[in-house]
Write a protein that holds these residues in place. Structure first.
Motif, PDB file in Angstrom:
ATOM      1  N   PHE A   1       0.837  -1.199   0.000  1.00  0.00           N
ATOM      2  CA  PHE A   1       0.000   0.000   0.000  1.00  0.00           C
ATOM      3  C   PHE A   1       0.880   1.260   0.000  1.00  0.00           C
ATOM      4  O   PHE A   1       0.594   2.236  -0.699  1.00  0.00           O
ATOM      5  CB  PHE A   1      -0.926   0.015   1.220  1.00  0.00           C
ATOM      6  N   THR A   2       1.947   1.221   0.816  1.00  0.00           N
ATOM      7  CA  THR A   2       2.865   2.354   0.851  1.00  0.00           C
ATOM      8  C   THR A   2       3.542   2.547  -0.493  1.00  0.00           C
ATOM      9  O   THR A   2       3.751   3.674  -0.957  1.00  0.00           O
ATOM     10  CB  THR A   2       3.932   2.124   1.936  1.00  0.00           C
ATOM     11  N   PHE A   3       3.881   1.444  -1.123  1.00  0.00           N
ATOM     12  CA  PHE A   3       4.536   1.442  -2.426  1.00  0.00           C
ATOM     13  C   PHE A   3       3.695   2.182  -3.461  1.00  0.00           C
ATOM     14  O   PHE A   3       4.173   3.074  -4.171  1.00  0.00           O
ATOM     15  CB  PHE A   3       4.756  -0.009  -2.841  1.00  0.00           C
ATOM     16  N   ILE A   4       2.408   1.844  -3.522  1.00  0.00           N
ATOM     17  CA  ILE A   4       1.501   2.484  -4.480  1.00  0.00           C
ATOM     18  C   ILE A   4       1.356   3.971  -4.160  1.00  0.00           C
ATOM     19  O   ILE A   4       1.404   4.828  -5.043  1.00  0.00           O
ATOM     20  CB  ILE A   4       0.123   1.791  -4.470  1.00  0.00           C
ATOM     21  N   GLY A   5       1.173   4.281  -2.866  1.00  0.00           N
ATOM     22  CA  GLY A   5       1.019   5.678  -2.471  1.00  0.00           C
ATOM     23  C   GLY A   5       2.257   6.504  -2.762  1.00  0.00           C
ATOM     24  O   GLY A   5       2.164   7.664  -3.169  1.00  0.00           O
ATOM     25  N   ALA A   6       3.442   5.894  -2.555  1.00  0.00           N
ATOM     26  CA  ALA A   6       4.688   6.615  -2.800  1.00  0.00           C
ATOM     27  C   ALA A   6       4.840   6.976  -4.277  1.00  0.00           C
ATOM     28  O   ALA A   6       5.402   8.025  -4.617  1.00  0.00           O
ATOM     29  CB  ALA A   6       5.874   5.774  -2.334  1.00  0.00           C
TER      30      ALA A   6
ATOM     31  N   ILE B   1      10.257   6.329   1.092  1.00  0.00           N
ATOM     32  CA  ILE B   1       9.294   5.751   2.028  1.00  0.00           C
ATOM     33  C   ILE B   1       8.934   4.322   1.641  1.00  0.00           C
ATOM     34  O   ILE B   1       8.700   3.473   2.491  1.00  0.00           O
ATOM     35  CB  ILE B   1       8.023   6.644   2.130  1.00  0.00           C
ATOM     36  N   MET B   2       8.926   4.029   0.332  1.00  0.00           N
ATOM     37  CA  MET B   2       8.570   2.680  -0.104  1.00  0.00           C
ATOM     38  C   MET B   2       9.616   1.664   0.345  1.00  0.00           C
ATOM     39  O   MET B   2       9.285   0.552   0.741  1.00  0.00           O
ATOM     40  CB  MET B   2       8.401   2.628  -1.628  1.00  0.00           C
ATOM     41  N   LEU B   3      10.890   2.046   0.312  1.00  0.00           N
ATOM     42  CA  LEU B   3      11.944   1.133   0.739  1.00  0.00           C
ATOM     43  C   LEU B   3      12.010   1.031   2.256  1.00  0.00           C
ATOM     44  O   LEU B   3      12.230  -0.043   2.806  1.00  0.00           O
ATOM     45  CB  LEU B   3      13.290   1.582   0.173  1.00  0.00           C
ATOM     46  N   LEU B   4      11.816   2.144   2.945  1.00  0.00           N
ATOM     47  CA  LEU B   4      11.799   2.117   4.407  1.00  0.00           C
ATOM     48  C   LEU B   4      10.686   1.215   4.925  1.00  0.00           C
ATOM     49  O   LEU B   4      10.875   0.449   5.871  1.00  0.00           O
ATOM     50  CB  LEU B   4      11.601   3.535   4.955  1.00  0.00           C
ATOM     51  N   SER B   5       9.525   1.321   4.293  1.00  0.00           N
ATOM     52  CA  SER B   5       8.398   0.497   4.692  1.00  0.00           C
ATOM     53  C   SER B   5       8.719  -0.984   4.526  1.00  0.00           C
ATOM     54  O   SER B   5       8.351  -1.813   5.360  1.00  0.00           O
ATOM     55  CB  SER B   5       7.166   0.871   3.858  1.00  0.00           C
ATOM     56  N   ALA B   6       9.417  -1.321   3.443  1.00  0.00           N
ATOM     57  CA  ALA B   6       9.791  -2.713   3.200  1.00  0.00           C
ATOM     58  C   ALA B   6      10.855  -3.188   4.183  1.00  0.00           C
ATOM     59  O   ALA B   6      10.785  -4.304   4.706  1.00  0.00           O
ATOM     60  CB  ALA B   6      10.284  -2.879   1.771  1.00  0.00           C
ATOM     61  N   ILE B   7      11.832  -2.334   4.451  1.00  0.00           N
ATOM     62  CA  ILE B   7      12.896  -2.701   5.388  1.00  0.00           C
ATOM     63  C   ILE B   7      12.329  -3.004   6.768  1.00  0.00           C
ATOM     64  O   ILE B   7      12.765  -3.925   7.461  1.00  0.00           O
ATOM     65  CB  ILE B   7      13.946  -1.572   5.466  1.00  0.00           C
ATOM     66  N   LYS B   8      11.329  -2.230   7.174  1.00  0.00           N
ATOM     67  CA  LYS B   8      10.712  -2.449   8.489  1.00  0.00           C
ATOM     68  C   LYS B   8      10.061  -3.826   8.594  1.00  0.00           C
ATOM     69  O   LYS B   8       9.857  -4.335   9.683  1.00  0.00           O
ATOM     70  CB  LYS B   8       9.667  -1.359   8.766  1.00  0.00           C
ATOM     71  N   ARG B   9       9.720  -4.441   7.443  1.00  0.00           N
ATOM     72  CA  ARG B   9       9.087  -5.755   7.473  1.00  0.00           C
ATOM     73  C   ARG B   9      10.026  -6.853   7.943  1.00  0.00           C
ATOM     74  O   ARG B   9       9.591  -7.960   8.226  1.00  0.00           O
ATOM     75  CB  ARG B   9       8.553  -6.126   6.087  1.00  0.00           C
ATOM     76  N   SER B  10      11.322  -6.553   8.028  1.00  0.00           N
ATOM     77  CA  SER B  10      12.242  -7.574   8.525  1.00  0.00           C
ATOM     78  C   SER B  10      11.980  -7.894   9.993  1.00  0.00           C
ATOM     79  O   SER B  10      12.518  -8.860  10.530  1.00  0.00           O
ATOM     80  CB  SER B  10      13.694  -7.132   8.327  1.00  0.00           C
ATOM     81  N   GLN B  11      11.127  -7.095  10.651  1.00  0.00           N
ATOM     82  CA  GLN B  11      10.691  -7.420  12.012  1.00  0.00           C
ATOM     83  C   GLN B  11      10.002  -8.774  12.068  1.00  0.00           C
ATOM     84  O   GLN B  11       9.923  -9.404  13.130  1.00  0.00           O
ATOM     85  CB  GLN B  11       9.714  -6.359  12.507  1.00  0.00           C
TER      86      GLN B  11
END
Length: 299
Positions: free
Chosen positions: A112-117, A252-262
């Motif tokens: 969703f962030t990817f599309i919005g970005a 923001i699209m990459l940051l959002s993805a990086i956070k998924r490593s949680q």
């Protein structure tokens, strides 16, 4: 540098999710959420007081909470309303679903962030980033097959829809964060302090209607040490995330993805701590999600 800050944020988010699962298990969700938010606010309150009494010192150490206009206050209230709604849905879902199901669904947030970005900030993905994001979405769909074996029907279970709604709202807030940090020039601690303040007020209004008047619900609430820890870990994760966003080159699209490593912490450690089923089968889509994140980082 902003990518490393994103990874630090992911680390604290993973620990935050584990503590959150412990805090809400068999517990009243709304007071838990209020408790975690108040804990985060109390963590930031000394910075605000210090900014009033010793502004020069707080500026020197980088934790000055600046005065902001009423217009910016309004922007932060909007963020508080978005995130309060997202948290209410997410906490309810987490109470009724395994963490190894909830966390992977939330990992769809970067899509969703990817599309919005792309549409809002004109961030330009390359071919590998496209593959990475669609691999994440496909891996999340694989979790639905595992979920059915735990008695969870993804089409009929209302908590699945709740966590999907929470994910969408969370992604919207992520896009809004870039507007607040980069376009309104807000420092992380300033945004975090006022965001916590307004979120506490919103939750107090909700609880005054749904929880405080109900004696049975008040008795059902169980205090746990993880409640304040959830708030502290979340604010720590958000601080590193907002610091990363301050970099003009941060996407923001990459940051959002990086956070998924949680998800590594939630699925591997959470599956053991909470003794959830089908951990091995969940490793397959987990690997898919991590490959998607790796492709994005590599690109």
């Amino acid at each position: 540098m902003w990518m490393y800050l994103g990874l630090l944020s992911a680390l604290f988010l993973g620990l935050h999710n584990l503590c959150k699962k412990h805090a809400v298990q068999g517990n009243e969700v709304f007071p838990v959420l209020l408790g975690t938010t108040i804990a985060g606010f109390m963590l930031l309150l000394p910075f605000y007081i210090g900014s009033l009494t010793s502004p020069e010192y707080m500026q020197k150490i980088g934790f000055y909470v600046a005065n902001i206009s009423w217009k910016v206050h309004g922007f932060i209230v909007i963020k508080s309303m978005i995130m309060a709604s997202s948290w209410l849905l997410a906490y309810q879902a987490l109470k009724h679903l395994p963490i190894t199901i909830v966390t992977p669904i939330r990992s769809a947030g970067p899509f969703f962030t990817f599309i919005g970005a792309i549409f809002l900030y004109q961030e330009s993905p390359n071919f590998l980033q496209w593959i990475g994001f669609f691999l994440i979405i496909f891996s999340v769909l694989l979790y639905s097959r595992v979920g059915k074996k735990e008695g969870i029907n993804f089409k009929k279970n209302k908590w699945i829809f709740a966590i999907i709604g929470a994910t969408f709202l969370g992604a919207s807030s992520g896009l809004y964060d870039k507007f607040l940090i980069q376009y309104q020039d807000l420092a992380p601690q300033t945004l975090q302090f006022w965001f916590c303040w307004y979120t506490v007020l919103i939750l107090l209004v909700i609880l005054s209607i749904t929880w405080f008047p109900n004696k049975e619900k008040r008795k059902a609430f169980k205090w746990r040490w993880t409640i304040p820890l959830v708030g502290v870990l979340l604010q720590t994760a958000d601080y590193f995330y907002f610091k990363a966003l301050q970099d003009p080159e941060a996407l923001i699209m990459l940051l959002s993805a990086i956070k998924r490593s949680q998800i590594l912490i939630a699925v591997l450690i959470g599956g053991i701590v909470f003794k959830e089923k089908n951990k091995r089968k969940k490793l397959v889509p987990l690997i898919g999600i991590m490959l998607g994140v790796a492709l994005i980082l590599y690109s």
